[in-house]
Scaffold this motif. Sequence first.
Motif, PDB file in Angstrom:
ATOM      1  N   UNK A  72     -10.604  -6.779  -0.159  1.00 34.24           N
ATOM      2  CA  UNK A  72      -9.773  -7.471  -1.146  1.00 34.24           C
ATOM      3  C   UNK A  72      -8.297  -7.076  -1.014  1.00 34.24           C
ATOM      4  N   UNK A  73      -8.039  -5.856  -0.589  1.00 38.50           N
ATOM      5  CA  UNK A  73      -6.656  -5.402  -0.425  1.00 38.50           C
ATOM      6  C   UNK A  73      -6.041  -5.838   0.909  1.00 38.50           C
ATOM      7  N   UNK A  80       2.411  -7.786   2.836  1.00 34.78           N
ATOM      8  CA  UNK A  80       3.457  -6.816   2.561  1.00 34.78           C
ATOM      9  C   UNK A  80       4.102  -6.315   3.856  1.00 34.78           C
ATOM     10  N   UNK A  81       3.274  -6.073   4.885  1.00 32.66           N
ATOM     11  CA  UNK A  81       3.808  -5.503   6.132  1.00 32.66           C
ATOM     12  C   UNK A  81       4.190  -6.558   7.176  1.00 32.66           C
TER      13      UNK A  81
END
Length: 83
Positions: A72-73, A80-81
């Motif tokens: 899920x993350x 983000x990266x």
Amino acid sequence: MTAFRQQAQDTNRSQGKVRTGCYNGYNKQKEDMHIVRTDVAIVKASYATRANVSEAQQSIILWIVSAIFPVQLLPALIHYFSP
């Protein structure tokens, strides 16, 4: 003694079968009951207890959470990266 019974006894004697009464049947039944009791004892010994089931349940829940949570993350981390 009837003719049929006499014929059956003669046939059994000629085939080597000797009827010794109910005692042999009782011993056979006693032996069978011993085998059944042994089998039941083995099955009872291998039953899962509540503690075993609870431990397995906790292990499964931990495995599922540890597998699902990072998945899920992953999209958020990729976003983000990424440039």
